[in-house]
Design a protein around this motif. Sequence first.
Motif, PDB file in Angstrom:
ATOM      1  N   THR A 106     -16.335   7.903 137.774  1.00 36.49           N
ATOM      2  CA  THR A 106     -16.263   7.387 136.395  1.00 36.49           C
ATOM      3  C   THR A 106     -14.900   7.796 135.837  1.00 36.49           C
ATOM      4  OG1 THR A 106     -17.065   9.401 135.322  1.00 36.49           O
ATOM      5  CG2 THR A 106     -18.762   7.863 136.080  1.00 36.49           C
ATOM      6  N   ASN A 113     -26.519  12.084 127.342  1.00 36.22           N
ATOM      7  CA  ASN A 113     -25.602  11.871 128.462  1.00 36.22           C
ATOM      8  C   ASN A 113     -24.144  12.136 128.076  1.00 36.22           C
ATOM      9  OD1 ASN A 113     -24.483  10.270 130.955  1.00 36.22           O
ATOM     10  ND2 ASN A 113     -23.711   9.186 129.155  1.00 36.22           N
ATOM     11  N   ILE A 134     -21.677   6.614 133.382  1.00 34.29           N
ATOM     12  CA  ILE A 134     -23.102   6.744 133.708  1.00 34.29           C
ATOM     13  C   ILE A 134     -23.991   6.227 132.571  1.00 34.29           C
ATOM     14  CG2 ILE A 134     -24.915   8.456 134.168  1.00 34.29           C
ATOM     15  CD1 ILE A 134     -22.759  10.133 135.690  1.00 34.29           C
ATOM     16  N   THR A 147     -18.965  11.999 140.468  1.00 36.02           N
ATOM     17  CA  THR A 147     -19.359  10.588 140.381  1.00 36.02           C
ATOM     18  C   THR A 147     -18.148   9.792 139.901  1.00 36.02           C
ATOM     19  OG1 THR A 147     -21.550  11.363 139.704  1.00 36.02           O
ATOM     20  CG2 THR A 147     -21.106   9.025 139.380  1.00 36.02           C
ATOM     21  N   TYR A 168     -16.784  24.128 131.136  1.00 36.75           N
ATOM     22  CA  TYR A 168     -17.688  23.039 131.537  1.00 36.75           C
ATOM     23  C   TYR A 168     -18.956  23.609 132.181  1.00 36.75           C
ATOM     24  CZ  TYR A 168     -19.273  18.657 133.689  1.00 36.75           C
ATOM     25  OH  TYR A 168     -20.016  17.559 134.064  1.00 36.75           O
ATOM     26  N   SER A 227     -21.038   4.256 125.994  1.00 41.81           N
ATOM     27  CA  SER A 227     -19.874   3.354 126.020  1.00 41.81           C
ATOM     28  C   SER A 227     -19.177   3.279 127.371  1.00 41.81           C
ATOM     29  CB  SER A 227     -18.865   3.763 124.944  1.00 41.81           C
ATOM     30  OG  SER A 227     -18.289   5.011 125.261  1.00 41.81           O
ATOM     31  N   SER A 228     -19.435   4.265 128.257  1.00 36.89           N
ATOM     32  CA  SER A 228     -18.764   4.174 129.563  1.00 36.89           C
ATOM     33  C   SER A 228     -19.528   4.925 130.651  1.00 36.89           C
ATOM     34  CB  SER A 228     -17.317   4.676 129.459  1.00 36.89           C
ATOM     35  OG  SER A 228     -17.236   6.065 129.584  1.00 36.89           O
ATOM     36  N   ASP A 283     -19.597  11.245 116.500  1.00 35.06           N
ATOM     37  CA  ASP A 283     -19.342  12.371 117.387  1.00 35.06           C
ATOM     38  C   ASP A 283     -20.636  13.188 117.509  1.00 35.06           C
ATOM     39  OD1 ASP A 283     -18.569  14.799 118.514  1.00 35.06           O
ATOM     40  OD2 ASP A 283     -16.628  14.820 117.477  1.00 35.06           O
ATOM     41  N   ARG A 327     -18.174   7.117 120.502  1.00 35.65           N
ATOM     42  CA  ARG A 327     -17.164   7.026 119.443  1.00 35.65           C
ATOM     43  C   ARG A 327     -16.328   5.747 119.517  1.00 35.65           C
ATOM     44  NH1 ARG A 327     -14.582  12.411 121.321  1.00 35.65           N
ATOM     45  NH2 ARG A 327     -14.947  11.160 123.183  1.00 35.65           N
ATOM     46  N   SER A 328     -16.218   5.140 120.691  1.00 31.94           N
ATOM     47  CA  SER A 328     -15.306   4.000 120.832  1.00 31.94           C
ATOM     48  C   SER A 328     -15.977   2.653 120.555  1.00 31.94           C
ATOM     49  CB  SER A 328     -14.715   3.996 122.254  1.00 31.94           C
ATOM     50  OG  SER A 328     -14.165   2.745 122.534  1.00 31.94           O
TER      51      SER A 328
HETATM   52  N1  LIG Z   1     -18.619  11.764 136.588  1.00 26.15           N
HETATM   53  C1  LIG Z   1     -18.954  12.903 137.158  1.00 26.15           C
HETATM   54  O1  LIG Z   1     -18.379  13.322 138.179  1.00 26.15           O
HETATM   55  C2  LIG Z   1     -20.072  13.736 136.558  1.00 26.15           C
HETATM   56  C3  LIG Z   1     -20.624  14.766 137.342  1.00 26.15           C
HETATM   57  C4  LIG Z   1     -21.643  15.551 136.813  1.00 26.15           C
HETATM   58  C5  LIG Z   1     -22.104  15.310 135.542  1.00 26.15           C
HETATM   59  N2  LIG Z   1     -21.572  14.311 134.791  1.00 26.15           N
HETATM   60  C6  LIG Z   1     -22.063  14.144 133.418  1.00 26.15           C
HETATM   61  O2  LIG Z   1     -22.451  12.808 133.186  1.00 26.15           O
HETATM   62  C7  LIG Z   1     -22.300  12.517 131.804  1.00 26.15           C
HETATM   63  C8  LIG Z   1     -21.578  11.179 131.657  1.00 26.15           C
HETATM   64  O3  LIG Z   1     -20.262  11.310 132.175  1.00 26.15           O
HETATM   65  P1  LIG Z   1     -19.440  10.111 132.837  1.00 26.15           P
HETATM   66  O4  LIG Z   1     -19.023  10.582 134.174  1.00 26.15           O
HETATM   67  O5  LIG Z   1     -20.167   8.843 132.681  1.00 26.15           O
HETATM   68  O6  LIG Z   1     -18.123  10.165 131.918  1.00 26.15           O
HETATM   69  P2  LIG Z   1     -17.384   9.091 131.011  1.00 26.15           P
HETATM   70  O7  LIG Z   1     -17.248   7.807 131.719  1.00 26.15           O
HETATM   71  O8  LIG Z   1     -16.172   9.797 130.532  1.00 26.15           O
HETATM   72  O9  LIG Z   1     -18.408   8.894 129.801  1.00 26.15           O
HETATM   73  C9  LIG Z   1     -18.628   9.884 128.846  1.00 26.15           C
HETATM   74  C10 LIG Z   1     -19.338   9.270 127.654  1.00 26.15           C
HETATM   75  O10 LIG Z   1     -19.552  10.294 126.663  1.00 26.15           O
HETATM   76  C11 LIG Z   1     -19.079   9.818 125.403  1.00 26.15           C
HETATM   77  N3  LIG Z   1     -18.611  10.948 124.608  1.00 26.15           N
HETATM   78  C12 LIG Z   1     -17.744  11.924 124.998  1.00 26.15           C
HETATM   79  N4  LIG Z   1     -17.558  12.786 123.997  1.00 26.15           N
HETATM   80  C13 LIG Z   1     -18.316  12.339 122.945  1.00 26.15           C
HETATM   81  C14 LIG Z   1     -18.536  12.800 121.626  1.00 26.15           C
HETATM   82  N5  LIG Z   1     -17.940  13.902 121.144  1.00 26.15           N
HETATM   83  N6  LIG Z   1     -19.380  12.103 120.828  1.00 26.15           N
HETATM   84  C15 LIG Z   1     -19.977  10.975 121.287  1.00 26.15           C
HETATM   85  N7  LIG Z   1     -19.820  10.499 122.538  1.00 26.15           N
HETATM   86  C16 LIG Z   1     -18.985  11.169 123.343  1.00 26.15           C
HETATM   87  C17 LIG Z   1     -17.957   8.828 125.749  1.00 26.15           C
HETATM   88  O11 LIG Z   1     -17.810   7.863 124.739  1.00 26.15           O
HETATM   89  P3  LIG Z   1     -16.598   7.736 123.688  1.00 26.15           P
HETATM   90  O12 LIG Z   1     -15.355   8.126 124.403  1.00 26.15           O
HETATM   91  O13 LIG Z   1     -16.656   6.304 123.286  1.00 26.15           O
HETATM   92  O14 LIG Z   1     -16.961   8.655 122.578  1.00 26.15           O
HETATM   93  C18 LIG Z   1     -18.528   8.172 126.986  1.00 26.15           C
HETATM   94  O15 LIG Z   1     -19.392   7.121 126.631  1.00 26.15           O
HETATM   95  C19 LIG Z   1     -21.543  13.702 131.184  1.00 26.15           C
HETATM   96  O16 LIG Z   1     -22.435  14.525 130.501  1.00 26.15           O
HETATM   97  C20 LIG Z   1     -20.981  14.414 132.387  1.00 26.15           C
HETATM   98  O17 LIG Z   1     -20.789  15.797 132.168  1.00 26.15           O
HETATM   99  C21 LIG Z   1     -20.568  13.502 135.270  1.00 26.15           C
END
Ligand SMILES: NC(=O)c1ccc[n+]([C@@H]2O[C@H](COP(=O)([O-])OP(=O)(O)OC[C@H]3O[C@@H](n4cnc5c(N)ncnc54)[C@H](OP(=O)(O)O)[C@@H]3O)[C@@H](O)[C@H]2O)c1
Length: 275
Positions: free
Chosen positions: A193, A93, A20, A191, A159, A17-18, A66, A41-42
């Motif tokens: 986001t 992811n 990466i 990253t 984390y 949904s958001s 979830d 979830r959203s």
């Molecule tokens: N951004 C960074 O700096 C970074 C760095 C290293 C690794 N990562 C990893 O990259 C991945 C994606 O992160 P992002 O940066 O793209 O973050 P983001 O924009 O916050 O996206 C997170 C996604 O995970 C979903 N999510 C979270 N909790 C959930 C749950 N309990 N059940 C189902 N879906 C859930 C959210 O959807 P809903 O809210 O709709 O449920 C959303 O689609 C993560 O695993 C993160 O740890 C990110």
Amino acid sequence: MKNNWLNNKTVIITGASSGIGRGIAIKLIKEYNCTVLGIARSKEKMERLSAELGTDSEKFSYCLFDVSSKENWKNYRLYLEKKGIKPDILINNAGILPEFKKAENTSAEEIEGTMNINFYGAVYSVKELLSLILKSSTPAVVNIDSSAALMPLAGTAAYSASKAALKAFTEAIREELRGRCYVGLICPGFTKTDIFRSQNLTEKREEKIIRIISTSCDYAVKRIVKSIAKKRELTVIGTDAQFMKLMGKIMPVKGGKMISAILKKSGFKLFDGLN
Ligand SMILES: NC(=O)c1ccc[n+]([C@@H]2O[C@H](COP(=O)([O-])OP(=O)(O)OC[C@H]3O[C@@H](n4cnc5c(N)ncnc54)[C@H](OP(=O)(O)O)[C@@H]3O)[C@@H](O)[C@H]2O)c1
């Protein structure tokens, strides 16, 4: 369309949904003609993605649940079987980044919550879906991990632990499945986001510096999809992540001490809890 094994595959992406996950979904649909089954979830964010896909939205569907619940994954498997959906690729992811703070100030419930989403979410999906994925002629499991798995940072115990566990799990199953299934591990650094939404980024200067050291989401997505297209087993994205990888290897103890000292000296409100 590029000639690649990814073409026309059916791909399950958690956290579509958001950020990466959303970017990976769009790229796989538009450039590889994949059918994407998103999980998050959203409803609102999923609908927004569907609308943005326009005529390609027929290649996208979603389920809202979830990922941290074992029961939800059991039901999802039944749903796939009932619908006769045959997934080729699973991309774990979905993840959260809790507020930066010392472990001693973090409740056991917060730590469990992080483990449940970032680690067990991926474990349950593999447990429930692997046998379905292995029926594909090109089975694949890709886990989006983090540079925190390569070198943990003070203030991110929950984390870092969840991502270190995910790394170990992924590396172990990669060997168990070698020759039967492609298993990829992706470790992005900072990253751009919405994942920083839980952080106390009250100061413009902090926000600016985080923005400067962060990789753009588009670039991270491009690297991730390229890595999957080439069936790479490990991909580290961003200068900060490369630095963490190096530190974790050559200075696993002193490196942590050094990075903590830099964070404390930065005077960032974000790291207040670490003093
Ligand atoms: N951004 C960074 O700096 C970074 C760095 C290293 C690794 N990562 C990893 O990259 C991945 C994606 O992160 P992002 O940066 O793209 O973050 P983001 O924009 O916050 O996206 C997170 C996604 O995970 C979903 N999510 C979270 N909790 C959930 C749950 N309990 N059940 C189902 N879906 C859930 C959210 O959807 P809903 O809210 O709709 O449920 C959303 O689609 C993560 O695993 C993160 O740890 C990110």
